[in-house]
Write a protein that holds these residues in place. Sequence first.
Motif, short mmCIF file in Angstrom:
data_model
loop_
_atom_site.label_atom_id
_atom_site.label_comp_id
_atom_site.label_asym_id
_atom_site.label_seq_id
_atom_site.Cartn_x
_atom_site.Cartn_y
_atom_site.Cartn_z
N SER A 104 1.03 -1.16 0.10
CA SER A 104 0.05 -0.15 0.05
C SER A 104 0.67 1.53 -0.09
CB SER A 104 -1.01 -0.09 1.19
OG SER A 104 -0.24 -0.03 2.34
N LEU A 105 2.09 1.14 0.49
CA LEU A 105 2.98 2.28 0.44
C LEU A 105 3.45 2.63 -1.06
CD1 LEU A 105 4.41 3.60 2.93
CD2 LEU A 105 6.59 2.49 2.06
N ILE A 106 3.59 1.87 -1.87
CA ILE A 106 3.77 2.22 -3.29
C ILE A 106 2.56 2.73 -3.96
CG2 ILE A 106 4.33 0.99 -5.67
CD1 ILE A 106 6.11 -1.11 -4.31
N THR A 107 1.39 1.96 -3.63
CA THR A 107 0.15 2.84 -4.06
C THR A 107 0.12 4.09 -3.88
OG1 THR A 107 -0.63 0.49 -4.06
CG2 THR A 107 -2.49 2.29 -4.40
N ALA A 108 0.11 4.31 -2.47
CA ALA A 108 0.15 5.90 -1.81
C ALA A 108 1.03 6.56 -2.57
CB ALA A 108 0.08 5.60 -0.25
N GLY A 109 2.40 6.15 -2.49
CA GLY A 109 3.47 7.10 -3.18
C GLY A 109 3.18 7.64 -4.44
N LEU A 110 2.62 6.51 -5.39
CA LEU A 110 2.55 6.91 -6.78
C LEU A 110 1.33 7.70 -6.83
CD1 LEU A 110 2.85 3.42 -8.50
CD2 LEU A 110 3.86 5.43 -9.10
N ALA B 20 -0.56 13.00 -7.94
CA ALA B 20 -1.72 14.41 -7.51
C ALA B 20 -0.59 15.51 -7.91
CB ALA B 20 -2.09 14.27 -6.05
N VAL B 21 0.49 15.58 -7.46
CA VAL B 21 1.55 16.61 -7.34
C VAL B 21 1.93 17.17 -8.92
CG1 VAL B 21 3.88 17.47 -7.33
CG2 VAL B 21 2.94 16.07 -5.27
N PHE B 22 1.81 16.10 -9.93
CA PHE B 22 1.80 16.38 -11.30
C PHE B 22 0.51 16.88 -11.78
CE2 PHE B 22 4.96 12.94 -11.78
CZ PHE B 22 6.33 14.01 -12.39
N VAL B 23 -0.68 16.57 -11.13
CA VAL B 23 -1.85 17.07 -11.62
C VAL B 23 -1.86 18.72 -11.17
CG1 VAL B 23 -4.17 17.34 -11.30
CG2 VAL B 23 -3.04 15.17 -11.64
N VAL B 24 -1.28 19.10 -9.99
CA VAL B 24 -1.20 20.34 -9.63
C VAL B 24 -0.52 21.34 -10.38
CG1 VAL B 24 -0.54 21.79 -7.45
CG2 VAL B 24 -1.88 19.69 -7.10
N LEU B 25 0.83 20.61 -10.70
CA LEU B 25 1.72 21.19 -11.68
C LEU B 25 1.10 21.73 -12.95
CD1 LEU B 25 5.08 19.54 -10.94
CD2 LEU B 25 4.53 21.96 -10.30
N ILE B 26 0.29 20.78 -13.41
CA ILE B 26 -0.39 20.77 -14.82
C ILE B 26 -1.37 21.85 -14.67
CG2 ILE B 26 -1.87 19.96 -16.45
CD1 ILE B 26 -0.47 17.27 -15.78
N PHE B 27 -2.31 22.00 -13.35
CA PHE B 27 -3.13 23.10 -13.41
C PHE B 27 -2.37 24.39 -13.19
CE2 PHE B 27 -6.74 20.20 -12.40
CZ PHE B 27 -7.61 20.79 -13.46
N VAL B 28 -1.58 24.38 -12.34
CA VAL B 28 -0.54 25.80 -11.94
C VAL B 28 -0.01 26.45 -12.99
CG1 VAL B 28 0.81 26.73 -10.32
CG2 VAL B 28 -1.00 25.30 -9.48
N ALA B 29 0.47 25.60 -13.92
CA ALA B 29 1.41 26.23 -14.98
C ALA B 29 0.72 27.09 -15.83
CB ALA B 29 1.88 25.10 -15.86
N PRO B 30 -0.61 27.09 -16.32
CA PRO B 30 -1.33 28.13 -17.06
C PRO B 30 -1.46 29.35 -16.00
CG PRO B 30 -2.76 26.32 -16.67
CD PRO B 30 -1.39 25.97 -16.35
N ILE B 31 -1.84 29.03 -14.70
CA ILE B 31 -2.10 30.28 -13.94
C ILE B 31 -0.89 31.16 -13.56
CG2 ILE B 31 -2.94 30.99 -11.39
CD1 ILE B 31 -4.51 28.15 -11.89
N VAL B 32 0.13 30.50 -13.30
CA VAL B 32 1.42 31.27 -12.86
C VAL B 32 1.78 32.11 -14.39
CG1 VAL B 32 4.01 30.87 -12.58
CG2 VAL B 32 2.22 29.47 -11.28
#
Lengths: 101, 190
Positions: free
Chosen positions: B89-95, B100-112
């Motif tokens: 479950s550690l690998i699952t949670a880590g992935l 999720a961090v990648f998704v945040v980056l994708i969302f934030v990139a056009p805002i920044v």
Amino acid sequence: MEIGLTHYLVLSTVLFSIGLLGVMRRKNLLMLFFATEILLNAVNVGFAAISHYYNDLTGQMFAFFIIAIAASEVAVGLGLLIAWYKRHGNINLDAMSSMRG
Amino acid sequence: MFEAIAFYLFSILTAVMFYITVTTKQALFALTALAAGMIFISAFFFILGADFLGVVQIIVYTGAVMALYAFGMMFFDTTRELKERSGSSLITAGLSILSAVFVVLIFVAPIVSTKIQVTAPLIAGATNSQSVGMVLFTKYLVPFELAAVMLLVAMIAGIVLAGKKMDRSLTLMAEEEIMIAEEANRKVLL
């Protein structure tokens, strides 16, 4: 306490990671489909929020097309799932190894 | 103030419902929790002023998609308890967190970036449904028609894939007839 765009994006991300968790731990294909729906919904929230905070309708348009795609995905996916179940009697992901080389 | 209360209330409700969906072992619980989560998602659309999108969300997702899943579940043996993947479950949670961090980056990139610009502005004096119609039937007419064709193709595919041997009704057949049909079916499959 003003709710800004960041709040909605964080919410969208949280929902998206819940969906990803489901995609990774589910073995039943029907449950996998449920997790896919969660992913699509999470993205829709983000699109609607950006549409609202930038006064732009494009985000809502994309959300509409995502809903249309989700509907057709469900129709085709459930058809394939029923065809598989009629032939093999289960919808377990690990049992789908007939195309393994 | 009320917006904040509504936002946090529906956030918690949606997250809890979706968490139940991805963790429960009962397919019926998962289906019901997913339907509830979809309705709570539509609340965000209403808060954000996207009224038409909220109505479409309720009608299409909780009305059509969930009904389709409910009908599909009748074909499967959903009462059987499924053993889920018991990997780390550690690998699952880590992935999950990494994605999720990648998704945040994708969302934030056009805002920044400062190059973001409005391509389909809100029309003054029009309600949400009116402006959605105006944009959908002018700027997005071709994707709209393509989506219609795609839905038609999906409908035909669903009928062809799921509708085989649906001309026979198991409830109207006698017990012997069902046995004979199942024998014939097994021979075909073998």
